[in-house]
Write an enzyme that holds these catalytic residues in place. Structure first.
Site, PDB file in Angstrom:
ATOM      1  N   LYS A 112       0.821  -1.216   0.000  1.00  0.00           N
ATOM      2  CA  LYS A 112       0.000   0.000   0.000  1.00  0.00           C
ATOM      3  C   LYS A 112       0.852   1.263   0.000  1.00  0.00           C
ATOM      4  CE  LYS A 112      -4.360  -1.723   1.768  1.00  0.00           C
ATOM      5  NZ  LYS A 112      -5.420  -1.614   2.763  1.00  0.00           N
ATOM      6  N   LYS A 198      -4.699 -11.015  -6.696  1.00  0.00           N
ATOM      7  CA  LYS A 198      -5.971 -11.273  -6.020  1.00  0.00           C
ATOM      8  C   LYS A 198      -7.069 -10.316  -6.500  1.00  0.00           C
ATOM      9  CE  LYS A 198      -5.466  -8.402  -1.882  1.00  0.00           C
ATOM     10  NZ  LYS A 198      -5.602  -8.249  -0.456  1.00  0.00           N
ATOM     11  N   LYS A 201     -10.367  -4.334  -4.843  1.00  0.00           N
ATOM     12  CA  LYS A 201     -10.885  -3.032  -5.271  1.00  0.00           C
ATOM     13  C   LYS A 201      -9.746  -2.101  -5.640  1.00  0.00           C
ATOM     14  CE  LYS A 201     -12.608  -3.031  -0.985  1.00  0.00           C
ATOM     15  NZ  LYS A 201     -13.481  -3.149   0.186  1.00  0.00           N
TER      16      LYS A 201
END
Ligand code: AMP
Ligand code: TRP
Length: 337
Positions: A112, A198, A201
């Site tokens: 992230k 994976k 979103k």
């Protein structure tokens, strides 16, 4: 009577809920309610760790609550994290039982922070680094025995156990239970557009299939264009894309169709278009049933919101007890009225 085991899990209100979330974790949440004492949180403090807008955050929080009830989560088991402020208080205490080095090695943090540093505003908050400590507080505050999550959360669960252990050592008693991870049969759903990653979103619109926002046409389109051959699989090995489609079919409980199509695959007669058609049909059917339930809930919006405020207040009582005991144990003052 023996006390039932405690289950806890949480999900971030960062927009849509997708089939990775559902088959990887939330479907399990629903089933576990029969056997265990369950609490499930919509964790809005966690959603502040990435760029966000306040209005949207509050809307997303309620939206996710409605979505979770629509797929079968009992309203009395649901809470909103910010309505149980003790999570943040316990997080601070746990910060002092967590090693900075371990936090900086978390895969999700590395991914992230890399994504955020390449965006226009390259700000990476200390909250993003600290996120797994708040997650440990979410789990340990209810003394959870089991935590149903997807495979991507394994490392965070390990950290929660480390924190619990370090705390127990410090205070000289087995105060916290060490939580165990519970997986579904399908703990890792891949993106249909890129089966090597994976379903998520954050990777963008084509990398996930939304339970509520994708209409029938969109679901069919995403499945029809699912990547079936990534060109990397060895001779005779099923490609990641085909495996993922079979996984989706099985997770949708279409076992007979799954087995028939698998026989076709094994005998070399399977047409990929047939497999895709079966998967699309299964997801469209599931989404349709969820959407009906959601419409009913939206007709009673106010009642549902009040119900969740009440269940959060009820669930908070256990959190308050834990934090009070923790403060006593680690030499911090408790407010006494
Ligand atoms: P998130 O959307 O990241 O807040 O995830 C909510 C829950 O869904 C967590 O338990 C995740 O482990 C699970 N999850 C998210 N994406 C996937 C995926 N692609 N496959 C399986 N589980 C997932
Ligand atoms: N980190 C989880 C995710 O990204 C969400 C989460 C926050 C969570 N707190 C939790 C999951 C506690 C399980 C238990 O999906």
């Amino acid at each position: 009577m023996e006390k039932r085991k405690q289950v806890l899990s949480c999900i971030q209100p960062t927009g849509d809920i997708h089939y990775g979330n559902y088959f990887g974790a939330v479907k399990n949440w629903v089933q576990l309610q029969e056997k265990y004492d369950c609490v499930y949180g919509v964790v809005d403090y966690h959603a502040m760790t990435a760029p966000y807008t306040p209005k949207k955050l509050r809307e997303n929080t309620w939206e996710l609550i409605f979505n979770l009830i629509a797929v079968g989560v009992e309203p009395s088991n649901l809470f909103i994290q910010s309505l149980v402020p003790e999570h943040a208080e316990l997080c601070w205490i746990f910060n002092c039982f967590t090693s900075y080095g371990q936090l900086s090695r978390m895969t999700q943090f590395k991914d992230k922070s890399k994504n955020q540093s390449s965006s226009d505003d390259s700000f990476i908050s200390a909250g993003l680094l600290d996120y797994p400590v708040l997650q440990a507080a979410d789990i340990l505050i209810y003394k959870a025995d089991y935590v149903p999550v997807g495979k991507d959360q394994e490392q965070h669960l390990e950290l929660s156990r480390n924190i619990a252990q370090r705390f127990n050592n410090q205070v000289g008693q087995e105060y916290f239970v060490l939580p165990e991870t519970l997986y579904t049969e399908t703990p890792k759903i891949a993106s249909t557009a890129d089966p090597t990653r994976k379903m998520s979103k954050s990777a963008g619109e084509k990398h996930y299939i939304s339970l509520f926002k994708d209409d029938e046409t969109r679901i069919r389109k995403k499945i029809r264009s699912a990547v079936t051959d990534t060109g990397e699989n060895k001779e005779g090995e099923m490609s990641a894309g085909i495996q993922n489609l079979f996984t989706l079919l099985k997770a949708s409980e279409k076992i007979t169709e799954h087995n028939q199509l698998m026989d076709g695959y094994n005998s070399g007669t399977l047409k990929y278009s047939e497999l895709k058609e079966a998967v699309a049909e299964a997801l469209v059917e599931l989404s349709a049933s969820f959407k009906v339930k959601k419409e009913e809930l939206l007709a009673n919006k106010k009642e549902v919101k009040n119900q969740i405020k009440a269940s959060s207040a009820e669930i908070r009582k256990a959190a308050q007890t834990t934090v009070k005991e923790v403060k006593d144990l680690c030499g911090i003052m408790n407010v006494r009225f």
